[in-house]
Design an enzyme around this catalytic site. Structure first.
Site, PDB file in Angstrom:
ATOM      1  N   ASP A  96      48.499  42.784  42.792  1.00 57.29           N
ATOM      2  CA  ASP A  96      48.258  44.086  42.168  1.00 57.29           C
ATOM      3  C   ASP A  96      47.323  43.935  40.969  1.00 57.29           C
ATOM      4  OD1 ASP A  96      48.951  47.001  41.657  1.00 57.29           O
ATOM      5  OD2 ASP A  96      49.650  46.099  39.792  1.00 57.29           O
ATOM      6  N   LYS A 116      43.221  45.238  40.363  1.00 58.09           N
ATOM      7  CA  LYS A 116      42.745  45.944  39.178  1.00 58.09           C
ATOM      8  C   LYS A 116      41.605  45.174  38.507  1.00 58.09           C
ATOM      9  CE  LYS A 116      47.275  48.051  38.406  1.00 58.09           C
ATOM     10  NZ  LYS A 116      48.500  48.085  37.567  1.00 58.09           N
TER      11      LYS A 116
END
Length: 351
Positions: free
Chosen positions: A207, A211
């Protein structure tokens, strides 16, 4: 109405977004609301009633991205897709919407951290439609808009460094504040709902890598994707092949000593541990995600709870520009999506 809006996703973030949009009195008409298996649609483009979204009367079977794009292409005013899901298939279909002059607003990271080919299609200068995705990094925090403003005004970005996972922020804040076992902190985070149902989806670092991929690309360093640079996984290698969540949680305490040593070593140096993403554009560009040690005087060391923090070091900001606050949560994510929709309304739905 200035714009017609299709909302896909009516879960936690989607429901919060609908509630905020209804309260905003924004001059838009919501003409479609879809979730995985049902779709409510106004075929004549009259506004749906956001105060009473009732899927019980909707027919079974959700609309495909192609069907939604075709419907919106017939809108008498500019149209916007608001994708509040994390659906890979819908993310891959964004170019189909843009090709029909339908703008896109989303917190879905999948498209923006996918292939360079898809990235280029999303930001092709020939597109008349707009793409806003503030909430793909840091929920409602102004991270992407700040970075874009720095670049647009001619600043030169040297480094981007940040704690970009609310889950891992909480875990390392708790883990570093006492002698509690790492597995116990993960268990508590799961019970509080801070982690995904399968905590490995947070612990694997992907995750954060997604980003960081987005931020790196926005800064001009077009990395191939979230697996194209070093990413530290907090999942012990022997547990990578464990099938069930229950078995993983049961086995995790066996590896607490490894994380305890990292914490103790950091404490011996007067430092703390944080899980961060880094983009370094000084010299040969580099990107990485993993555990780092920070002096207790560093802004990252003072982080509380599940907050996110990001530091931009640039030519104009040799002392980093810091953005900090809640980087996860339904309400703040929905707020970031709504703020993006407002920007599209202000621009009339077109470049």
């Amino acid at each position: 109405m200035t714009l017609n809006v299709a909302i896909v996703g009516a879960g936690l973030v989607g429901s919060a977004f609908i509630k905020q949009l209804a309260a905003s009195k924004l001059d838009v008409a919501v003409v479609l609301i879809a979730r995985s298996s049902k779709t409510i649609v106004s075929m004549d483009f009259s506004p749906l009633n956001l105060a009473n979204v009732d899927f019980s009367a909707a027919s079974e079977g959700g609309w495909t991205p192609a069907q939604i794009a075709e419907f919106l292409s017939k809108s008498p005013v500019p149209a916007v897709l608001v994708d509040n899901t994390s659906n890979e298939g819908l993310a891959q279909a964004y170019p189909e919407f843009l090709a029909k002059d339908i703008s896109v607003v989303t917190p879905n990271k999948k498209a923006f951290s996918s292939t360079i080919e898809l990235w280029n299609k999303l930001f092709d200068k020939s597109n008349k439609a707009l793409v806003y995705h503030e909430s793909t990094v840091g929920a409602g925090l102004p991270i992407i808009s700040t970075l874009n403003d720095l670049i647009a005004t001619g600043d030169r970005v040297h480094k981007i460094e940040g704690i970009l996972s609310g889950t891992l922020s909480y875990i390392f804040n708790e883990f570093g504040s006492s002698d509690v076992a790492f597995s116990a902190v993960v268990k508590k985070a799961k019970e509080l709902g801070y982690t995904e149902p399968d905590p490995r989806e947070d612990l694997n670092g992907l995750d954060v890598a997604r980003k960081v991929t987005i931020l790196s690309r926005l800064a001009g360093n077009l990395v191939a994707g979230p697996t194209a640079f070093p990413v530290d996984s907090l999942i012990p290698k022997p547990l990578e092949s464990v099938e069930s969540v229950e078995d993983f949680m049961a086995e995790l305490p066996k590896y607490d000593t490894d994380m305890a040593k990292l914490r103790d070593d950091a404490k011996a140096e007067g430092k703390c541990l944080r899980f961060v993403g880094k983009v370094d554009l000084t010299g040969t560009p580099s990107v990485k995600v993993g555990v780092e040690k920070y002096d207790l005087s560093h802004p990252f060391a003072a982080l509380q709870g599940s907050d996110n923090v990001i530091a931009f070091t640039t030519e104009r900001y040799p002392s980093p520009l810091i953005v900090q606050g809640a980087g996860a949560g339904d309400a703040v994510t929905a707020m970031g999506v709504l703020a993006d929709l407002i920007k599209i309304v202000q621009r009339g739905g077109r470049k």
